[in-house]
Design a protein around this motif. Structure first.
Motif, mmCIF file in Angstrom:
data_model
loop_
_atom_site.group_PDB
_atom_site.id
_atom_site.type_symbol
_atom_site.label_atom_id
_atom_site.label_comp_id
_atom_site.label_asym_id
_atom_site.label_seq_id
_atom_site.Cartn_x
_atom_site.Cartn_y
_atom_site.Cartn_z
ATOM 1 N N GLY A 158 0.813 -1.208 0.000
ATOM 2 C CA GLY A 158 0.000 0.000 0.000
ATOM 3 C C GLY A 158 0.846 1.257 0.000
ATOM 4 N N ARG A 159 1.916 1.267 0.765
ATOM 5 C CA ARG A 159 2.807 2.431 0.796
ATOM 6 C C ARG A 159 3.473 2.641 -0.561
ATOM 7 N NH1 ARG A 159 5.972 2.397 6.661
ATOM 8 N NH2 ARG A 159 4.116 2.122 7.968
ATOM 9 N N ARG A 160 3.958 1.541 -1.132
ATOM 10 C CA ARG A 160 4.626 1.639 -2.424
ATOM 11 C C ARG A 160 3.683 2.179 -3.499
ATOM 12 N NH1 ARG A 160 8.694 -1.077 -4.202
ATOM 13 N NH2 ARG A 160 7.520 -2.192 -5.816
ATOM 14 N N PHE A 161 2.434 1.699 -3.484
ATOM 15 C CA PHE A 161 1.490 2.175 -4.491
ATOM 16 C C PHE A 161 1.200 3.661 -4.305
ATOM 17 C CE2 PHE A 161 -2.762 3.065 -6.120
ATOM 18 C CZ PHE A 161 -2.606 2.658 -7.434
ATOM 19 N N GLN A 162 1.032 4.113 -3.073
ATOM 20 C CA GLN A 162 0.755 5.530 -2.851
ATOM 21 C C GLN A 162 1.929 6.405 -3.274
ATOM 22 O OE1 GLN A 162 -2.032 6.993 -2.122
ATOM 23 N NE2 GLN A 162 -3.196 5.105 -1.814
ATOM 24 N N LEU A 163 3.143 5.933 -3.047
ATOM 25 C CA LEU A 163 4.327 6.683 -3.503
ATOM 26 C C LEU A 163 4.362 6.740 -5.027
ATOM 27 C CD1 LEU A 163 6.999 5.233 -1.034
ATOM 28 C CD2 LEU A 163 6.155 7.597 -1.070
ATOM 29 N N ALA A 164 4.097 5.598 -5.662
ATOM 30 C CA ALA A 164 4.089 5.563 -7.126
ATOM 31 C C ALA A 164 2.965 6.428 -7.685
ATOM 32 C CB ALA A 164 3.930 4.118 -7.614
ATOM 33 N N LEU A 165 1.817 6.436 -7.007
ATOM 34 C CA LEU A 165 0.691 7.252 -7.451
ATOM 35 C C LEU A 165 1.035 8.738 -7.363
ATOM 36 C CD1 LEU A 165 -2.211 7.350 -8.450
ATOM 37 C CD2 LEU A 165 -2.977 7.249 -6.079
ATOM 38 N N GLN A 166 1.758 9.130 -6.306
ATOM 39 C CA GLN A 166 2.162 10.527 -6.195
ATOM 40 C C GLN A 166 3.110 10.912 -7.326
ATOM 41 O OE1 GLN A 166 1.011 12.944 -3.759
ATOM 42 N NE2 GLN A 166 1.809 14.034 -5.546
ATOM 43 N N ILE A 167 4.016 10.009 -7.679
ATOM 44 C CA ILE A 167 4.910 10.269 -8.809
ATOM 45 C C ILE A 167 4.099 10.367 -10.105
ATOM 46 C CG2 ILE A 167 6.805 9.328 -10.185
ATOM 47 C CD1 ILE A 167 7.908 8.086 -7.615
ATOM 48 N N ALA A 168 3.096 9.524 -10.232
ATOM 49 C CA ALA A 168 2.232 9.579 -11.416
ATOM 50 C C ALA A 168 1.562 10.939 -11.533
ATOM 51 C CB ALA A 168 1.178 8.469 -11.352
ATOM 52 N N LEU A 169 1.045 11.450 -10.440
ATOM 53 C CA LEU A 169 0.354 12.739 -10.449
ATOM 54 C C LEU A 169 1.294 13.890 -10.791
ATOM 55 C CD1 LEU A 169 -1.877 12.198 -7.294
ATOM 56 C CD2 LEU A 169 -2.620 12.171 -9.680
ATOM 57 N N LEU A 170 2.577 13.716 -10.463
ATOM 58 C CA LEU A 170 3.558 14.771 -10.729
ATOM 59 C C LEU A 170 4.179 14.678 -12.114
ATOM 60 C CD1 LEU A 170 5.392 14.769 -7.272
ATOM 61 C CD2 LEU A 170 3.901 16.577 -8.159
ATOM 62 N N GLU A 171 4.236 13.477 -12.684
ATOM 63 C CA GLU A 171 5.019 13.302 -13.906
ATOM 64 C C GLU A 171 4.241 12.811 -15.118
ATOM 65 O OE1 GLU A 171 8.789 11.346 -13.505
ATOM 66 O OE2 GLU A 171 8.936 11.812 -11.364
ATOM 67 N N SER A 172 3.044 12.321 -14.934
ATOM 68 C CA SER A 172 2.369 11.674 -16.077
ATOM 69 C C SER A 172 1.106 12.398 -16.536
ATOM 70 C CB SER A 172 2.002 10.226 -15.705
ATOM 71 O OG SER A 172 1.017 10.208 -14.685
ATOM 72 N N ARG A 173 0.883 13.598 -16.058
ATOM 73 C CA ARG A 173 -0.374 14.277 -16.396
ATOM 74 C C ARG A 173 -0.560 14.444 -17.904
ATOM 75 N NH1 ARG A 173 -3.203 16.407 -12.217
ATOM 76 N NH2 ARG A 173 -2.150 16.608 -10.197
#
Length: 469
Positions: free
Chosen positions: A225-240
């Motif tokens: 769960g922690r790893r997914f939330q970290l990856a999701l935050q990176i997604a929101l910052l880099e993949s828009r």
């Protein structure tokens, strides 16, 4: 090379006469090259690169192979089965007429979405709870994903690039480490990661505190769960941008549906970062889709692995096409992901004979099952209960069940099918209203178009008896 040369010219805002003057050739020769009627020589390529300051490699690698694979995969659909379309011809179209190929792909995707929406309207019209047009954002978002078989190669490629950058700082090949995720947020975005009590982050699982330049993650989450939330935050910052490009291809009636689709693609990108397409597909094949083994290898949860398995539909690099369903104890469907075009992808899954509704009695245990629809189609399914929330004694928890299913011809690639008798499948229906099995003791409603038998003199134990049976 002709169409690529033409695109370069148009991108530069040049006429054929302009380019001919720059390259010291005749306008007619430019026209012939663009129609593939004259060769683009090595000397001319060098002159083109020098004159316009372009990379020759960009002319060679223009996505034509990927477009060709997508086109060939689309032309295998049943609607085209009576047309003789050799692979060589479709490859030639993709290379010589990429705009036409892309137009056909978009048109087919729009057609698929409309067919699915039409099927849903027909079924919902028979009930009493049909949503008003444009008032079903969840359905629209699901249709957007299902029409594309829940596979977005552009997102996979973008996430893989980021994963490769992060892999340079670690020794693991198949998935990025938690430390690498934290380092990415710090080095590239200046965001410090802190694991905090939920009450300090307003009960959230993740909170991006932009003012203090920090990302707060609930310490009640387990490692996946922690790893997914970290990856999701990176997604929101880099993949828009790459996500927005995909969403613009959708047909949404309102902003809510568009936002749900965008949220789903952010989660898709995050999963693609943690489980890059090619390494994950290779591992899935090696383990014969052993979800527990994949969970250990990629430090992901059962549900995350099952979710990712539905996305292995990249043309030319396809995995087993899976369908994913998640339900609660009351039978409410909270997630459908279709990588296979299954008949119950839109509204099915409520049949009580499918063991996805019974695995609550055997928590944590994977239960395999052969299924057969009324039309004779066979599927292989596994189901297991999963838990969300928790992390402390008084933390709220939710227990759900997830199912992963594939068509019978792919079952041999799934380890759970070993020793299970394929000749004795459980008969299920898409939904009671659409299922015409006459002697089903688990039926909750009569099927559309069947008259009930008015017979009070005998009771067969079947909830609904039909005229003619």
């Amino acid at each position: 090379m002709g169409p690529r040369l033409k695109r370069v010219r148009r991108d530069l805002g040049l006429t054929q006469a302009n380019m001919a003057a720059d390259l010291d050739i005749s306008p007619s020769y430019v026209a012939l090259m663009e129609r593939n009627q004259r060769p683009v020589t090595a000397d001319l390529l060098l002159k083109l690169a020098t004159t316009y300051k372009i990379d020759i490699a960009s002319l060679a690698d223009d996505g034509g192979e990927e477009l060709s694979k997508r086109l060939q995969a689309t032309l295998k659909q049943p609607i085209f089965e009576d047309i003789d379309l050799p692979a060589l011809d479709s490859a030639d179209i993709a290379t010589s007429y990429p705009g036409f190929a892309e137009a056909l792909l978009r048109l087919h995707t729009a057609f698929t979405e409309e067919q699915m929406a039409h099927a849903q309207r027909r079924e919902m019209a028979s009930g009493e709870s049909a949503p008003a047009a444009g008032n079903d954002p969840v359905g629209e978002a699901r249709a957007f994903l299902a029409a594309r078989r829940n596979c977005f190669p552009a997102l996979d490629d973008h996430a893989a690039e980021v994963a490769q950058e992060m892999a340079a700082a670690q020794s693991r090949e198949e998935s990025v480490s938690t430390d690498a995720l934290i380092a990415r947020l710090a080095r590239k975005h200046g965001q410090k990661v802190r694991f905090s009590d939920p009450e300090l982050i307003l009960g959230s699982l993740r909170w991006h505190d932009r003012h203090r330049e920090q990302v707060l993650i609930s310490n009640l989450l387990d490692n996946p769960g922690r790893r997914f939330q970290l990856a999701l935050q990176i997604a929101l910052l880099e993949s828009r941008q790459v996500i927005q490009t995909q969403v613009l291809e959708g047909r949404f009636s309102g902003e809510n549906a568009r936002r749900l689709a965008q949220r789903a693609l952010s989660g898709y990108w995050a999963a693609a970062l943690l489980m890059p397409y090619r390494p994950f597909l290779r591992a899935a094949r090696q383990t014969r889709h052993d979800i527990e083994a994949l969970s250990r290898r990629f430090a992901a949860s059962f549900e995350q692995i099952a979710h990712r398995l539905t996305t292995m539909g990249r043309p030319g690099e396809e995995g087993v096409p899976f369908f994913f369903l998640r339900v609660d104890r009351a039978g409410n469907v909270s997630k459908r992901l279709d990588g296979a075009g299954f008949p119950f992808a839109r509204t099915g899954g409520s049949c009580p004979l499918w063991n996805v509704h019974g695995v609550f009695e055997t928590p944590g245990r994977i239960c395999p099952q052969w299924l057969e629809l009324p039309e004779g189609e066979k599927f292989f399914s596994i189901a297991r209960s999963v838990e969300a929330g928790g992390g402390s004694w008084d933390a709220p928890r939710a227990t759900r069940a997830v199912a992963l299913a594939c068509a019978a011809e792919h079952a041999g690639h799934v380890i759970y099918s070993e020793g299970l008798n394929a000749e004795d499948p459980t008969p299920i229906g898409v939904a009671c209203r659409l299922c015409h099995r006459p002697h089903c003791i688990a039926r909750s409603a009569p099927p559309i178009g069947r008259e009930l038998r008015p017979d009070d003199n005998r009771d067969t134990g079947v909830p609904f008896a039909f005229a003619g049976d």
